[in-house]
Design a protein around this motif. Sequence first.
Motif, mmCIF file in Angstrom:
data_model
loop_
_atom_site.group_PDB
_atom_site.id
_atom_site.type_symbol
_atom_site.label_atom_id
_atom_site.label_comp_id
_atom_site.label_asym_id
_atom_site.label_seq_id
_atom_site.Cartn_x
_atom_site.Cartn_y
_atom_site.Cartn_z
ATOM 1 N N THR A 64 -1.587 22.280 -77.944
ATOM 2 C CA THR A 64 -0.410 21.869 -76.747
ATOM 3 C C THR A 64 0.340 22.744 -77.370
ATOM 4 O O THR A 64 0.762 24.176 -78.023
ATOM 5 N N THR A 65 0.423 23.740 -75.451
ATOM 6 C CA THR A 65 1.576 24.749 -75.359
ATOM 7 C C THR A 65 3.155 24.155 -74.719
ATOM 8 O O THR A 65 3.236 23.199 -73.909
ATOM 9 N N GLU A 115 2.618 20.831 -72.233
ATOM 10 C CA GLU A 115 0.902 21.072 -71.765
ATOM 11 C C GLU A 115 -0.134 21.119 -72.868
ATOM 12 O O GLU A 115 -0.145 21.419 -73.787
ATOM 13 N N THR A 116 -0.930 20.704 -72.039
ATOM 14 C CA THR A 116 -2.495 20.652 -73.493
ATOM 15 C C THR A 116 -3.857 22.270 -73.147
ATOM 16 O O THR A 116 -3.452 22.064 -71.842
ATOM 17 N N LEU A 117 -3.374 22.662 -74.239
ATOM 18 C CA LEU A 117 -4.406 23.670 -74.063
ATOM 19 C C LEU A 117 -6.166 23.562 -74.396
ATOM 20 O O LEU A 117 -6.617 23.287 -74.749
ATOM 21 N N ASP A 132 -4.108 25.870 -69.178
ATOM 22 C CA ASP A 132 -3.042 25.719 -70.254
ATOM 23 C C ASP A 132 -2.444 23.810 -68.767
ATOM 24 O O ASP A 132 -1.755 24.512 -67.526
ATOM 25 N N TYR A 134 2.711 26.942 -79.599
ATOM 26 C CA TYR A 134 2.026 26.533 -79.454
ATOM 27 C C TYR A 134 1.705 25.103 -80.677
ATOM 28 O O TYR A 134 2.666 25.437 -81.562
ATOM 29 N N LYS A 137 6.044 30.173 -75.745
ATOM 30 C CA LYS A 137 5.191 29.896 -75.373
ATOM 31 C C LYS A 137 5.005 29.249 -76.904
ATOM 32 O O LYS A 137 4.694 29.897 -77.754
#
Length: 271
Positions: free
Chosen positions: A255-256, A107-109, A236, A84, A82
Amino acid sequence: MDHDELLARYDRQMRRQAPADGPGARVERVGDVVRHIAAPGDGEGDGWNGIIWSDLDDSTADAAIAEQLRYFDSLECGFEWKVYGHDRPGDLANRLLAAGFEADDEETLLVADTHALAADTGAPAGLVLREVNDAAGVDLAVRVQEQVFGRDASGLRGHLLAQLATPRPTTVAVLAMAGGEPVASSRVDLPVGRDFAGLYGGGTLAEWRGRGVYRAMVHFRARIAAARGHRFLQVDALPTSRPTLQRLGFTALSTTTPYVHRLGASAQHSG
């Protein structure tokens, strides 16, 4: 709490000091890498294997990547790294791609105040939300996941059943029922001693989408998390769910992107 302070707290609690995600799983710190290893007996695609956190630089990144490839190859399983948006070095993603990893969707954290979300108790008419607390409920939750996402969820079933067998489950599944039938399911992770609870797996049958079910499940899980003492919710979020979550009060931390290394990819890449 400002953005940088909250991000530092998330990195410390949920990545550097990450808890295992269930009975039999473990977390190991090896040098500047923290990795999660699924419980013994979990098959490929069941338990989660991956790199949660790393603190690398230009001089250490390639060696650390090679070390983790050797380790997970020895376990005969694929794994996920993962990455970030604030991780170092800045070209970590490119180094992973060069080593044979494949990038999944970014994806957005997102994070939000748990108690603010827990205050909303509304739900669409005719909908009943409840926690899953027995094997029959697990079967219903898994059935919805398989219908919505079109893939086998036997690994999730095993995980939820193992959680029910513990004195204090750290994963709680939630069902949305209409007329006695399940129309949506999701889960919330509740790691002990952490400020953050995690929302995962929200899936709603097609005929119930656009009717506020997803929003209701977020608020319901917030109440569960608040009762366990978690200050924040984290998600996420894919682009499809990010606008809804931001309207509910979630804000972006980073982001991740999952970088996936599939079983056997090392031999193919070296060849």
